[in-house]
Design an enzyme around this catalytic site. Structure first.
Site, short mmCIF file in Angstrom:
data_model
loop_
_atom_site.label_atom_id
_atom_site.label_comp_id
_atom_site.label_asym_id
_atom_site.label_seq_id
_atom_site.Cartn_x
_atom_site.Cartn_y
_atom_site.Cartn_z
N ASP A 1 5.69 -3.28 -12.43
CA ASP A 1 5.76 -2.11 -11.56
C ASP A 1 5.39 -0.87 -12.36
O ASP A 1 6.07 -0.54 -13.34
CB ASP A 1 7.17 -1.96 -10.99
CG ASP A 1 7.31 -0.74 -10.10
OD1 ASP A 1 6.60 -0.66 -9.09
OD2 ASP A 1 8.12 0.15 -10.45
N ASP B 1 13.21 0.61 -11.13
CA ASP B 1 11.96 0.02 -11.62
C ASP B 1 12.09 -1.47 -11.90
O ASP B 1 11.20 -2.25 -11.56
CB ASP B 1 11.50 0.76 -12.89
CG ASP B 1 11.23 2.23 -12.62
OD1 ASP B 1 10.80 2.55 -11.50
OD2 ASP B 1 11.45 3.06 -13.53
N GLU C 1 1.29 -4.17 -7.82
CA GLU C 1 1.24 -3.59 -6.47
C GLU C 1 -0.10 -2.90 -6.25
O GLU C 1 -0.64 -2.25 -7.14
CB GLU C 1 2.37 -2.59 -6.31
CG GLU C 1 2.50 -2.03 -4.90
CD GLU C 1 3.66 -1.05 -4.78
OE1 GLU C 1 3.90 -0.55 -3.66
OE2 GLU C 1 4.31 -0.79 -5.81
#
Length: 376
Positions: A185, A351, A269
């Site tokens: 992430d 996170d 992502e």
């Protein structure tokens, strides 16, 4: 497999003079082609194709006394300039880029060479020139396809060597282990967090160099336009910007290499970075992080090594979903760096939680595509 290598050049004064003339010829062909295409469309309504129409005019121009000087330079490089112009217009019509603009001699210069090129232990060879001294820091194994010469805004010469090493990409495995699937992430407070809880801090090169950049910019703005001192100030500013770009690129290469080496599948992502840059409060930090370049580096490294890169949908709620029980929050402000799940009571780092959820979603997507994911 095609590979590229960028090397530093040290031409003699005579070679540097010729190279600047080569760049000028390439720039002239681009600007002239752009002018003719715009002029004929505005005046006559004719849409000239840079490759099929303007390239024919290049041969005619060389026979005219006014443009006979173009014959002194590599003809393939001049033709490539028109092909690049055609590609620029194609990207513009597809809304992938802005309208092509005229090139300036003060910007970065380049010329493409694909015939009669070679690389030695400490030199490169391009048409119409003697061998140019170069620092070949990595052995070129295979057939050289092309060499692109460049002059950066600091006044230094480089060459980008494209060669085929004769090898193929590694074959991707048909089964991966859960322990070797890593969710990653990206963020702003820290550059990124993986699903193992490891956080990677970014160098924030631009943020740290802002004072030096501002000082160099003020110095440039005080200089008289067209003066030698202004050119010196411009180069000092360009070197500061180049230093920032090099720090960022070095960091991204090291992080992407480490992640690819340590995993069989990397889950990231999908981000709409262009939309995110519209937030003027965060645009500078987002641009400095360079997430798009990081993903690009990760993809080509993974392709070579036979690893998977899984892209999770933009709207997947990785931060708002509890990785322990699956509870999903309605809202989660960016300022909230940790939260407690009201359902299971787990205290979650924002996170780390997002990275774990990305890993789980990536495993689901891999299995949906027919890949075996082993639990061991």
């Amino acid at each position: 497999m095609l590979k590229a290598l960028r090397v530093r050049l040290y031409p003699t004064p005579e070679q540097a003079h010729f190279l600047r003339g080569q760049f000028g010829a390439v720039r002239f062909v681009w600007n002239k082609g752009l002018y003719l295409k715009r002029h004929f469309y505005r005046v006559k309504g004719t849409n000239l194709d840079p490759v099929h129409d303007l390239k024919k005019l290049l041969a005619v121009a060389k026979r005219h006394p006014k443009y006979a000087w173009l014959k002194d330079y590599d003809s393939m490089a001049l033709q490539e300039s028109l092909r690049n112009l055609g590609s620029a217009f194609s990207r513009f019509f597809k809304k992938q880029a802005g309208f092509p603009h005229f090139k300036s001699r003060r910007g970065e210069q380049s010329s493409y060479h694909c015939t009669c090129v070679s690389v030695g232990e400490d030199f490169i060879k391009v048409p119409k020139m003697d061998p140019i001294k170069a620092v070949i820091h990595r052995q070129v194994e295979g057939k050289v396809k092309s060499i692109t010469l460049k002059l950066d805004t600091c006044g230094d010469f480089f060459a980008s060597i494209l060669y085929d090493d004769g090898k193929s990409n590694a074959v991707k495995p048909k089964a991966v282990r859960v322990s070797e699937v890593v969710g990653f992430d990206v963020g702003l407070k820290s550059f990124g967090t993986d699903s193992n809880g490891r956080k990677i801090e970014a160098p924030k090169a631009y943020r740290r160099a802002r004072k030096r950049l501002a000082k160099a910019q003020r110095s440039l703005s005080r200089k008289q336009k067209g003066s030698a001192n202004r050119e010196k100030a411009r180069r000092r500013l360009a070197k500061q910007h180049r230093r920032v770009a090099r720090i960022r690129k070095d960091f991204l290469n090291k992080v992407s290499r480490k992640l690819v080496n340590e995993s069989q599948a990397l889950v990231v992502e999908t981000l709409k970075i262009k939309n995110m840059l519209k937030n003027h409060h965060l645009a500078g930090a987002i641009a400095d992080a360079s997430w798009g370049e990081f993903v690009r580096m990760t993809e080509y490294k993974a392709e070579r090594e036979g690893r998977y890169v899984v892209h999770v949908d933009t709207y997947f709620p990785s931060s708002k979903t509890c990785s322990q029980c699956g509870y999903k929050r309605d809202e989660l402000d960016l300022s909230v760096r940790s939260w407690t799940c009201p359902k299971c009571g787990a205290h979650l780092d924002r996170d780390v939680n997002a990275a774990v959820n990305l890993k789980a979603e990536g495993i689901r997507m891999l299995r949906a595509n027919g890949l075996v994911v082993l639990r061991a």
